[in-house]
Design an enzyme around this catalytic site. Structure first.
Site, short mmCIF file in Angstrom:
data_model
loop_
_atom_site.label_atom_id
_atom_site.label_comp_id
_atom_site.label_asym_id
_atom_site.label_seq_id
_atom_site.Cartn_x
_atom_site.Cartn_y
_atom_site.Cartn_z
N HIS A 167 0.83 -1.21 0.00
CA HIS A 167 0.00 0.00 0.00
C HIS A 167 0.86 1.26 0.00
O HIS A 167 1.67 1.45 0.90
CB HIS A 167 -0.83 0.07 1.29
CG HIS A 167 -1.97 -0.90 1.31
ND1 HIS A 167 -2.99 -0.79 2.21
CD2 HIS A 167 -2.25 -1.97 0.55
CE1 HIS A 167 -3.85 -1.76 2.00
NE2 HIS A 167 -3.43 -2.50 1.01
N ARG A 188 -0.52 -0.68 -4.47
CA ARG A 188 -1.80 0.02 -4.48
C ARG A 188 -1.54 1.47 -4.15
O ARG A 188 -0.93 1.78 -3.12
CB ARG A 188 -2.71 -0.62 -3.41
CG ARG A 188 -4.12 -0.07 -3.42
CD ARG A 188 -4.92 -0.58 -2.22
NE ARG A 188 -4.79 0.32 -1.08
CZ ARG A 188 -5.62 0.33 -0.05
NH1 ARG A 188 -6.64 -0.53 0.01
NH2 ARG A 188 -5.45 1.17 0.96
N TYR A 229 -10.35 7.64 1.97
CA TYR A 229 -10.02 6.26 2.29
C TYR A 229 -8.56 5.95 1.92
O TYR A 229 -8.09 6.35 0.84
CB TYR A 229 -10.94 5.27 1.54
CG TYR A 229 -10.36 3.89 1.63
CD1 TYR A 229 -10.47 3.18 2.83
CD2 TYR A 229 -9.60 3.36 0.61
CE1 TYR A 229 -9.85 1.95 2.98
CE2 TYR A 229 -8.97 2.13 0.75
CZ TYR A 229 -9.11 1.44 1.94
OH TYR A 229 -8.47 0.24 2.09
N ASP A 249 -7.91 1.27 -4.86
CA ASP A 249 -9.14 0.86 -4.16
C ASP A 249 -10.12 2.02 -4.12
O ASP A 249 -9.83 3.06 -3.51
CB ASP A 249 -8.77 0.41 -2.73
CG ASP A 249 -9.90 -0.32 -2.03
OD1 ASP A 249 -11.05 -0.28 -2.53
OD2 ASP A 249 -9.63 -0.94 -0.98
N HIS A 269 -13.14 1.68 -2.88
CA HIS A 269 -13.83 1.48 -1.60
C HIS A 269 -15.34 1.77 -1.67
O HIS A 269 -15.88 2.51 -0.83
CB HIS A 269 -13.14 2.29 -0.49
CG HIS A 269 -12.95 1.49 0.78
ND1 HIS A 269 -13.67 1.72 1.92
CD2 HIS A 269 -12.13 0.45 1.06
CE1 HIS A 269 -13.29 0.87 2.86
NE2 HIS A 269 -12.36 0.09 2.37
N GLU A 289 -10.45 -1.59 -7.56
CA GLU A 289 -11.08 -2.43 -6.54
C GLU A 289 -12.36 -1.80 -6.02
O GLU A 289 -12.41 -0.58 -5.80
CB GLU A 289 -10.06 -2.59 -5.41
CG GLU A 289 -10.57 -3.34 -4.20
CD GLU A 289 -9.50 -3.43 -3.12
OE1 GLU A 289 -8.30 -3.34 -3.46
OE2 GLU A 289 -9.87 -3.56 -1.95
N GLU A 326 -14.03 -8.31 -0.91
CA GLU A 326 -13.52 -8.38 0.47
C GLU A 326 -14.63 -8.35 1.51
O GLU A 326 -14.46 -8.85 2.61
CB GLU A 326 -12.48 -7.28 0.73
CG GLU A 326 -13.05 -5.88 0.77
CD GLU A 326 -11.99 -4.81 0.96
OE1 GLU A 326 -10.94 -4.87 0.28
OE2 GLU A 326 -12.19 -3.92 1.79
N ARG A 334 -11.94 -11.16 -4.37
CA ARG A 334 -11.14 -10.77 -3.19
C ARG A 334 -11.63 -11.37 -1.87
O ARG A 334 -11.29 -10.89 -0.79
CB ARG A 334 -11.10 -9.24 -3.09
CG ARG A 334 -10.07 -8.67 -4.03
CD ARG A 334 -10.00 -7.18 -4.00
NE ARG A 334 -9.78 -6.58 -2.69
CZ ARG A 334 -8.65 -6.68 -1.99
NH1 ARG A 334 -7.64 -7.35 -2.44
NH2 ARG A 334 -8.55 -6.07 -0.81
N GLU A 387 -3.00 -9.40 -1.31
CA GLU A 387 -2.75 -8.13 -0.61
C GLU A 387 -1.88 -8.39 0.62
O GLU A 387 -2.09 -9.38 1.33
CB GLU A 387 -4.08 -7.49 -0.18
CG GLU A 387 -3.91 -6.14 0.48
CD GLU A 387 -5.26 -5.49 0.82
OE1 GLU A 387 -6.27 -6.20 0.93
OE2 GLU A 387 -5.28 -4.25 0.96
N TRP A 410 -18.62 4.06 3.15
CA TRP A 410 -17.25 4.42 3.56
C TRP A 410 -16.25 3.61 2.76
O TRP A 410 -16.41 2.46 2.52
CB TRP A 410 -17.02 4.15 5.06
CG TRP A 410 -15.58 4.39 5.41
CD1 TRP A 410 -14.93 5.61 5.45
CD2 TRP A 410 -14.58 3.40 5.69
NE1 TRP A 410 -13.61 5.43 5.74
CE2 TRP A 410 -13.36 4.09 5.89
CE3 TRP A 410 -14.61 2.01 5.78
CZ2 TRP A 410 -12.17 3.42 6.18
CZ3 TRP A 410 -13.43 1.35 6.08
CH2 TRP A 410 -12.21 2.05 6.29
O1 EZ4 Z 1 -11.00 -1.03 4.52
O2 EZ4 Z 1 -9.96 -4.13 5.95
O3 EZ4 Z 1 -8.36 -3.36 0.47
N1 EZ4 Z 1 -8.38 -3.18 1.64
C1 EZ4 Z 1 -9.38 -2.57 2.30
C2 EZ4 Z 1 -9.24 -2.52 3.80
C3 EZ4 Z 1 -10.58 -2.36 4.52
C4 EZ4 Z 1 -10.43 -2.82 5.95
C5 EZ4 Z 1 -11.77 -2.75 6.69
O4 EZ4 Z 1 -11.66 -3.41 7.93
O5 EZ4 Z 1 -10.31 -2.09 1.70
O6 EZ4 Z 1 -8.35 -1.49 4.17
CO CO Z 2 -10.38 -2.85 -0.28
#
Ligand code: EZ4
Ligand code: CO
Length: 402
Positions: free
Chosen positions: A122, A147, A159, A210, A212, A236, A262, A283, A339, A402
Site C-alpha cells: 500500500h 496500491r 479512504y 481501491d 472502496h 477495486e 472483500e 477478493r 494483498e 465508507w
Molecule cells: O477497509 O480491511 O483493500 N483493503 C481494504 C481494507 C478495509 C479494511 C476494513 O476493515 O479495503 O483497508
Molecule cells: Co479494499
C-alpha cells in the site's frame, strides 16, 4: 480423534483480533482467525455461545461435515458474523489435520502450484507527489505491485490515506470517525494520480487502486475509462460489492480490470460476478468467507470462468488468516495476487508464524499445519479495546458508503 477443549481469545496487540484455539484429546492444537473489524465481540459470542458447545466431542478429522453442520445446521445463511465463526473452526481443523499428517498445509492441499506468492503493498500520500514518493519507496524495497491512494481535495479523511510513516488502521475510538466524500472531486483527482505515478515511475510495475465502494455504476465506468490508458492492474470495489448486477454496467463501458469481494462471505455472493465474468479478481478471504474449505470452492468456481484470486489482506485479518491464505494461494491454479500490509511488531510478536516475506513475495513455511499460532501469555497483555470503522457523509450530511 475427538475435540477435547475450545478457547476463544480476544486480544488487541495494536488492534483487535479474535482467535479460536481447539485442542484434541491427544493434545494437538489448531488455531483459527475469527476477526471481524469493528464487530469483534459478535463473532466471539457466536463461537463461545453457539459453536463451541457443539465442538467438544466432535471428530476433528471430519472437516467438511463440521462445515456443513454449522452452515446448514444454523438454518440462517451467510453473513460476516456466521461465516467468520465457521471460518475459524475450519482453519483450526485444517491446522490439526495437517499437524497430524506432519505436513505443511500447502502439501495437504495438493502441493505448491507456484514457488512464491506475489503480493502488493500500500502506498499513500497527502498529495500526489507524496504518493509517488511512497510508491517509489515500495518499489525500491522489492515490491512489483503497489496500491496507490491519495488524499482528495474537497473531502476530509479520504479512504486509504494514513499519517506519514504510520500504518493504515482506520478502526479507532468509541464512535465512528466522521469523514466526508465528494464524488466529482474524486473523479477529477484520481486520474491525475495515475498519470503522475506512470509519468514518474514508468510501466515496469503494477499499479492497483481501491475505490472502496463509493461510486455509482456509471461513475465507475467513467473512472475506468479515464484511467485505462495507465494500465491499472485493477480497480477495486468501484461500487458497493453486494449489488452484483451493477458490475454489468461497469463491464459494458470499460476494459479496466475489476476486483471485488472483500466484504462478501459466500460463493452465492460472488456467483453472478464470476459466472458472468463481471470481475477479473475475486477478493474473498479465508476468515470472512467460511475458511479454507469454502474459499477453495469459490476459487475453483472462479477458475472455470478465468477469474483469478486477489485475496484481501489488510492488517485487520490476523497472521493466522494470512498464513492460511499464503498456503492456499500457493496451491490454486488461478492465483492472481495477494494483498499484504505488514502487521505491527506487537501483532507479529503475539502470533508466531513461519511464512516469510522476500522480494515482493510471501513464502509459505514448511512446519506441519498452517504455521501460525498464538502466544497466550503475550496475548493476555493486550486487552480488547473498542474500535469502530469510520463513516463517510456527503456535503449535505447524507450517509454514504465508507
Ligand atoms: O477497509 O480491511 O483493500 N483493503 C481494504 C481494507 C478495509 C479494511 C476494513 O476493515 O479495503 O483497508
Ligand atoms: Co479494499
Amino acid at each position: 480423534m475427538r475435540i477435547a477443549e475450545d478457547r476463544v481469545i480476544v486480544t488487541s496487540p495494536r488492534r483487535n483480533f479474535v482467535t479460536l484455539k481447539l485442542t484434541t484429546e491427544d493434545g494437538t492444537v489448531g488455531w483459527g482467525d475469527a476477526t471481524l473489524n469493528g464487530r469483534e465481540l459478535a463473532v466471539a459470542s457466536y463461537l463461545t455461545d453457539h459453536l463451541c458447545p457443539l465442538l467438544v466431542g466432535r471428530d476433528a478429522t471430519r472437516i467438511e461435515d463440521t462445515w456443513q453442520y454449522f452452515y446448514r445446521g444454523a438454518y440462517w445463511r451467510r453473513g460476516p458474523v456466521t461465516m467468520s465463526a465457521i471460518a475459524a473452526v475450519d482453519m483450526a481443523l485444517w491446522d490439526i489435520k495437517a499437524k497430524k499428517a506432519q505436513m505443511p498445509l500447502h502439501e495437504l492441499l495438493g502441493g505448491k502450484a507456484r514457488d512464491r506468492v506475489r503480493v502488493y503493498a500500500h502506498a499513500t500520500g497527502a498529495t500526489i507527489a507524496d504518493t509517488v514518493a511512497d510508491v517509489k519507496r515500495l518499489l525500491d524495497a522489492g515490491f512489483t505491485a503497489v496500491r496507490a491512494q491519495t488524499d482528495i481535495p474537497g473531502t476530509e479523511g479520504a479512504y486509504g490515506v494514513s499519517a506519514p510513516g504510520q500504518l493504515y488502521d482506520p478502526a479507532k475510538g468509541t464512535r465512528p470517525q466522521e469523514t466526508t466524500w465528494h464524488t466529482p472531486s474524486y473523479l477529477r483527482h484520481a486520474p491525475l494520480m495515475f498519470e503522475a505515478v506512470r509519468d514518474e515511475l514508468g510501466y515496469d510495475w503494477d499499479v492497483l487502486h481501491d475505490v472502496h465502494h463509493r461510486l455509482s455504476p456509471l461513475e465507475a465506468a467513467q473512472l475506468g475509462r479515464s484511467v485505462e490508458r495507465f494500465s491499472p492492474f485493477w480497480l477495486e470495489d468501484p461500487t458497493p460489492a453486494e449489488d452484483q448486477s451493477a458490475f454489468r454496467t461497469i463491464r459494458a463501458h470499460t476494459t479496466a480490470p475489476i476486483a471485488t469481494g472483500e466484504v462478501l462471505n459466500s460463493i452465492w455472493d460472488v456467483n453472478t460476478l464470476i459466472t458472468e465474468r463481471l470481475v477479473d479478481y475475486v477478493r474473498t478471504t479465508v476468515v470472512h468467507a467460511g475458511g479454507i474449505s469454502h474459499l477453495r470452492r469459490i476459487f475453483d468456481l472462479a477458475h472455470l470462468y478465468g477469474v483469478r484470486s486477489g485475496s484481501h489482506g489488510a492488517t485487520d485479518l490476523s497472521p493466522i488468516s494470512l498464513g492460511c491464505a499464503v498456503h492456499l494461494d500457493a496451491t490454486i491454479p488461478n492465483f492472481g495476487i495477494q494483498e499484504y500490509m505488514a502487521h505491527a511488531p506487537e501483532t507479529d510478536d503475539v502470533f508466531p508464524h513461519d511464512y516469510r516475506f522476500e522480494a515482493g513475495h510471501l513464502l509459505p513455511g514448511d512446519t506441519p499445519g498452517h504455521g501460525v499460532s498464538l502466544d497466550e501469555e503475550k496475548a493476555a497483555r493486550y486487552p480488547y479495546t473498542p474500535a469502530y470503522l469510520p463513516v463517510a457523509r456527503l456535503r449535505d450530511g447524507t450517509l454514504h458508503d465508507w
